[in-house]
Scaffold this motif. Structure first.
Motif, PDB file in Angstrom:
ATOM      1  N   PHE A   8       0.825  -1.205   0.000  1.00  0.00           N
ATOM      2  CA  PHE A   8       0.000   0.000   0.000  1.00  0.00           C
ATOM      3  C   PHE A   8       0.860   1.256   0.000  1.00  0.00           C
ATOM      4  O   PHE A   8       0.509   2.272  -0.606  1.00  0.00           O
ATOM      5  CB  PHE A   8      -0.942  -0.009   1.212  1.00  0.00           C
ATOM      6  N   PHE A   9       1.995   1.177   0.702  1.00  0.00           N
ATOM      7  CA  PHE A   9       2.935   2.297   0.715  1.00  0.00           C
ATOM      8  C   PHE A   9       3.494   2.522  -0.689  1.00  0.00           C
ATOM      9  O   PHE A   9       3.585   3.661  -1.167  1.00  0.00           O
ATOM     10  CB  PHE A   9       4.059   2.014   1.701  1.00  0.00           C
ATOM     11  N   PHE A  10       3.851   1.428  -1.371  1.00  0.00           N
ATOM     12  CA  PHE A  10       4.395   1.511  -2.728  1.00  0.00           C
ATOM     13  C   PHE A  10       3.360   2.101  -3.698  1.00  0.00           C
ATOM     14  O   PHE A  10       3.670   2.980  -4.510  1.00  0.00           O
ATOM     15  CB  PHE A  10       4.821   0.121  -3.201  1.00  0.00           C
ATOM     16  N   ILE A  11       2.109   1.647  -3.596  1.00  0.00           N
ATOM     17  CA  ILE A  11       1.044   2.135  -4.484  1.00  0.00           C
ATOM     18  C   ILE A  11       0.802   3.626  -4.233  1.00  0.00           C
ATOM     19  O   ILE A  11       0.589   4.407  -5.162  1.00  0.00           O
ATOM     20  CB  ILE A  11      -0.255   1.328  -4.269  1.00  0.00           C
ATOM     21  N   GLY A  12       0.846   4.011  -2.939  1.00  0.00           N
ATOM     22  CA  GLY A  12       0.632   5.417  -2.611  1.00  0.00           C
ATOM     23  C   GLY A  12       1.706   6.306  -3.205  1.00  0.00           C
ATOM     24  O   GLY A  12       1.410   7.375  -3.768  1.00  0.00           O
ATOM     25  N   ILE A  13       2.968   5.881  -3.059  1.00  0.00           N
ATOM     26  CA  ILE A  13       4.086   6.648  -3.619  1.00  0.00           C
ATOM     27  C   ILE A  13       3.960   6.739  -5.139  1.00  0.00           C
ATOM     28  O   ILE A  13       4.166   7.801  -5.747  1.00  0.00           O
ATOM     29  CB  ILE A  13       5.436   6.004  -3.240  1.00  0.00           C
ATOM     30  N   THR A  17       3.448  10.209  -7.240  1.00  0.00           N
ATOM     31  CA  THR A  17       4.459  10.560  -8.249  1.00  0.00           C
ATOM     32  C   THR A  17       3.829  10.741  -9.617  1.00  0.00           C
ATOM     33  O   THR A  17       4.122  11.700 -10.337  1.00  0.00           O
ATOM     34  CB  THR A  17       5.537   9.470  -8.313  1.00  0.00           C
ATOM     35  N   SER A  18       2.918   9.813  -9.997  1.00  0.00           N
ATOM     36  CA  SER A  18       2.254   9.905 -11.300  1.00  0.00           C
ATOM     37  C   SER A  18       1.410  11.166 -11.396  1.00  0.00           C
ATOM     38  O   SER A  18       1.400  11.842 -12.435  1.00  0.00           O
ATOM     39  CB  SER A  18       1.368   8.667 -11.531  1.00  0.00           C
TER      40      SER A  18
END
Length: 240
Positions: A8-13, A17-18
């Motif tokens: 979830f942390f990775f998806i949030g980042i 960014t996108s």
């Protein structure tokens, strides 16, 4: 023992960014989009007075426009308005008729393009065809009677049928035609069914595009009426 990255942390980042990259791209591209819109407007105004814009670069189009064209804003009575700039005007389309309404601070104005070389007056025109609203420009010579040119730059009419309005053969039919009768009354230009022959107020219709042709006839008359007060003031000034 290595820790696993929280998905979830990775998806949030990734999402943040996108979003930032898309926002940055949109901001950077908007200036180019605005520039292209401005060039396209100037190109079609020049095309309407007979300038071959197909061989001109964007920079040359802007230079030619700035050299030849003066922008005028008037009210419905044909009085020039000095306190409003072209960039102030907001274009609103009447969804029922396709008429272009130019407003600023709740008031309606009429934009006009005056050409010095050749001498001509250009007005924006728009209205309903079969499937869409057609947007273009219409130019009159210095007598405010003889057609200098017409151009359509935006529409969604059927290619090969109503879409022929943006073709040279159709637009060239208007050149030299008269918008007034022998008594000086505004009659505009009629897009007739078939060949117009020696009709000085008519142009050849588009085969299979009766509704589009009728629409052009109708909204051209309507838009010319909106500018009649300005035309008459200019004629009176010339005759003095």
């Amino acid at each position: 023992m290595s820790k696993k990255t929280n998905p979830f942390f990775f998806i949030g980042i990734l999402t943040i960014t996108s979003s930032l990259l898309l926002s940055l791209a949109a901001t950077q591209l908007k200036s180019y989009q605005d520039y292209n819109v401005d060039v396209d407007k100037k190109k079609n105004v020049l095309k309407c007075i007979g300038v071959d814009v197909s061989v001109l670069s964007s920079e040359t189009i802007i230079n030619e426009y700035n050299t030849r064209i003066s922008e005028i804003i008037t009210d419905k009575d044909g009085n020039s308005i000095e306190t409003v700039r072209f960039s102030d005007l907001i274009l609103k389309e009447n969804k029922m008729t396709g008429e272009s309404i130019f407003t600023y601070e709740g008031k309606n104005y009429l934009p006009i393009f005056s050409s010095s070389v050749p001498e001509a007056t250009i007005i924006p025109i728009s209205g309903k065809g079969l499937w869409s609203t057609l947007f273009g420009y219409f130019a009159l010579e210095s007598d405010f009677n003889t057609v200098k040119g017409i151009t359509f730059y935006q529409h969604r009419e059927t290619p090969g049928l109503g879409g022929e309005v943006d073709k040279f053969w159709f637009q060239n039919n208007f050149v030299g035609k008269k918008i007034k009768d022998d008594d000086g009354n505004l009659v505009s230009i009629q897009v007739v069914k078939g060949k117009s022959g020696d009709n000085i107020h008519g142009v050849d219709g588009i085969s299979g595009a009766t509704i589009t042709s009728r629409g052009v006839s109708d909204f051209l008359l309507r838009d010319l009426k909106r500018y009649t007060a300005f035309f008459n003031k200019q004629i009176d000034r010339i005759n003095k």
